[in-house]
Design an enzyme around this catalytic site. Structure first.
Site, mmCIF file in Angstrom:
data_model
loop_
_atom_site.group_PDB
_atom_site.id
_atom_site.type_symbol
_atom_site.label_atom_id
_atom_site.label_comp_id
_atom_site.label_asym_id
_atom_site.label_seq_id
_atom_site.Cartn_x
_atom_site.Cartn_y
_atom_site.Cartn_z
ATOM 1 N N HIS A 166 46.234 35.210 39.342
ATOM 2 C CA HIS A 166 44.875 34.661 38.481
ATOM 3 C C HIS A 166 45.725 34.384 37.180
ATOM 4 C CE1 HIS A 166 41.220 34.531 35.893
ATOM 5 N NE2 HIS A 166 40.601 34.351 36.877
ATOM 6 N N ASP A 210 46.534 44.336 38.332
ATOM 7 C CA ASP A 210 45.081 43.587 37.957
ATOM 8 C C ASP A 210 44.360 44.084 38.975
ATOM 9 O OD1 ASP A 210 42.964 41.800 37.627
ATOM 10 O OD2 ASP A 210 44.524 40.101 37.626
ATOM 11 N N GLN A 267 39.523 42.265 40.749
ATOM 12 C CA GLN A 267 38.687 41.855 41.987
ATOM 13 C C GLN A 267 38.430 43.356 42.788
ATOM 14 O OE1 GLN A 267 37.056 39.145 43.167
ATOM 15 N NE2 GLN A 267 37.836 38.153 41.157
ATOM 16 N N LYS A 320 32.403 42.253 36.901
ATOM 17 C CA LYS A 320 32.492 42.095 38.385
ATOM 18 C C LYS A 320 32.008 43.324 39.003
ATOM 19 C CE LYS A 320 36.503 38.886 37.730
ATOM 20 N NZ LYS A 320 35.912 37.724 37.735
ATOM 21 N N CYS A 365 40.991 29.422 38.755
ATOM 22 C CA CYS A 365 41.937 30.161 37.678
ATOM 23 C C CYS A 365 43.264 30.483 38.466
ATOM 24 C CB CYS A 365 41.304 31.085 36.832
ATOM 25 S SG CYS A 365 39.929 30.853 36.002
#
Lengths: 405, 120
Positions: free
Chosen positions: A115, A196, A199, A222, A362
């Protein structure tokens, strides 16, 4: 899973089909209530007052930190830094760690599936201090080809940081982070591993110890929590060695006319008054996910993901970008309808109250590699149903009718 | 089909765009990107005697952006530059004859804004 009833927005918008949880999740009543309750009953600034109310607010705020620590398997709750979101957490790694410990010629390894949040901060460091970026390509199964480092003509000892997404926000692929950590160790690549988890954290059980990473970044919004709060986990000694990104109040130990000393971790990184009701909401989101059961959620989502893939595969002219199997993948599916631009698909789906993301998500470098300008993206979460996916299929049929394809 | 947005004029210009390509010896040229979606429109024109003698467009985009660029070139070819400069975005949108949400206005105006920049 029958959890949909916990989400007031579905009662208020009964016709809506929400398939954009990879952008942000909807919030259960328990999270909304925790924030309201904080504001109505416990609101005061934290770590400040001698009075009971301030102590209550502090307990809720720090309680959320503790919940978050247990949620990611941190051994010490002081290893959790509250940030605005995953982007801010990754910036903290780049600026608080990278800028201090990396020098010109050092290599930061990332992947083609990052991302912008895990790409642009490194671009910035390249410009500011002259680091180099090595981008790992993707394998045919859309996971990261990390073994290419064996053949890459780069000096292994120059690799100081490896920053990878645990799950792609476009392809949905889940990358084998623990395997990558192990590989780096076996190859004696002494790089810090940054993950990261924006998600992955809403959908998968995460244990930083088992992952073998040094930094973990995520967003609260999220994972059923409010927007404006997320976090960074790192081992305490790493956090202690890092520089703060912002300075001012709360992050100091002592201030004199001559200078200031930094507070202990994690306060050193939490400048100014924090996201108080946000933390209350985030703590409630963690409770909610724990109560629902992480394995149960993953099982239900796997079923939905497979149904989503099966449904899309059956529609002629629908092209899927990413693995067509439900294995090692989340319910994030990027696709296009051949001959129709993603925006037009999104426009027509919107008329049927179907919310999907359209555009570059993104992740422009990834889309460039996939050879597309933009895609439609449907993403599911624990509150979605097979009926939602059937409605998506109906919507796509309407798109094809209008565009005569 | 009587779609309020994807009207025949839009679909026709999307499927069979007018003036697609690049003008040779162009003396006004510009590329713009819609940062929201990555749509990209390139406009090139040859201005002779303060008139658009020739104009073309190329790029990537949704049906609205592409159809709008196509209609734009059709509408402006042969027109005096000063007249185009005076044209408001509202006036241009009127020519397209469709109802747009705020998000899609950007799509429809991408080519128009690019041309305005090119002839500045």
């Amino acid at each position: 899973m029958n959890l949909r009833k916990d989400f007031p927005i579905f009662g208020n918008r009964p016709e809506m089909v929400y398939l954009d949880s990879a952008a942000t999740s909807q919030k259960p009543r328990q999270v909304i209530a925790a924030m309201t309750e904080f504001l109505e009953k416990h609101n005061a600034n934290v770590h400040r007052g001698i009075y009971d109310l301030s102590q209550e607010a502090t307990d809720i705020f720090e309680g959320a930190r503790g919940k978050m620590a247990r949620f990611v398997g941190a051994r010490d709750e002081r290893e959790i830094v509250f940030t605005g979101n995953a982007s801010e957490a990754l910036n903290l790694v780049a600026l608080g760690y990278g800028k201090k410990f990396l020098t010109s010629g050092d290599i930061v390894v990332i992947s083609a599936a990052e991302h912008h949040s895990n790409f642009v901060p490194w671009l910035r460091l390249r410009k500011e201090i002259g680091i180099r970026i090595f981008m790992l390509p993707l394998l045919p199964d859309f996971t990261i080809d990390y073994r290419i480092l064996d053949k890459a003509k780069i000096k292994k000892e120059k690799i100081k940081l490896v920053a990878l997404t645990q799950a792609s926000n476009v392809l949905g692929t889940v990358n084998p982070i623990a395997e990558i950590a192990d590989y780096l160790k076996r190859r004696k690549i002494k790089a810090k591993l940054v993950v990261d988890a924006a998600q992955s954290i809403p959908h998968m059980k995460i244990d930083v110890g088992k992952l073998g990473c040094d930094f973990l970044a995520w967003s609260g919004h999220k994972m059923l929590g409010p927007s404006g709060i997320g976090g960074l986990w790192a081992r305490r000694e790493l956090l202690e060695a890092m520089d703060p990104m912002l300075s001012g109040s709360h992050m100091i130990n002592e201030v004199t006319e001559e200078g200031a000393s930094w507070n202990r971790v994690p306060e050193k990184f939490e400048t100014g008054t924090g996201r108080l009701e946000g933390a209350a909401g985030l703590g409630a989101a963690v409770d909610y996910l724990q109560k629902a059961g992480r394995e149960k959620i993953a099982g239900y989502e796997k079923e939905l993901t497979e149904y989503l893939l099966e449904t899309l595969i059956k529609i002629p002219r629908v092209e899927i970008y990413g693995s067509k199997s439900g294995k090692n993948r989340l319910g994030v599916v990027a696709f296009n309808v051949a001959g129709v631009h993603a925006h037009d698909v999104g426009e027509i789906l919107n008329r049927k109250q179907i919310c999907v993301r359209t555009g570059h998500h993104c992740a422009m470098p990834l889309l460039a590699r996939l050879g597309v300008e933009s895609t439609v993206r449907a993403s599911i979460y624990l509150y979605n149903t097979k009926e939602d996916i059937d409605r998506l299929a109906e919507g796509i049929a309407e798109v094809k009718k209008i565009f005569r394809v | 089909m009587n779609d309020p947005l994807y009207r025949e004029i839009i679909l026709e210009n999307f499927e069979h765009p007018q003036n697609y390509g690049v003008v040779k010896n162009a003396n006004a040229e510009k590329t713009s990107v819609n940062e929201l979606c990555g749509d990209k429109i390139h406009i090139s024109a040859r201005i002779v005697n303060k008139k658009i003698a020739e104009i073309a467009w190329e790029g990537e985009g949704c049906a609205i952006a592409r159809a709008a660029a196509s209609i734009l070139t059709g509408e402006t070819e042969g027109q005096p530059v000063v007249k185009i400069k005076k044209m408001t975005s509202e006036a241009f949108l009127k020519k397209m004859g469709i109802t747009l949400t705020p998000a899609r206005r950007k799509c429809a105006l991408l080519g128009f804004a690019t041309l305005q920049e090119a002839i500045k």
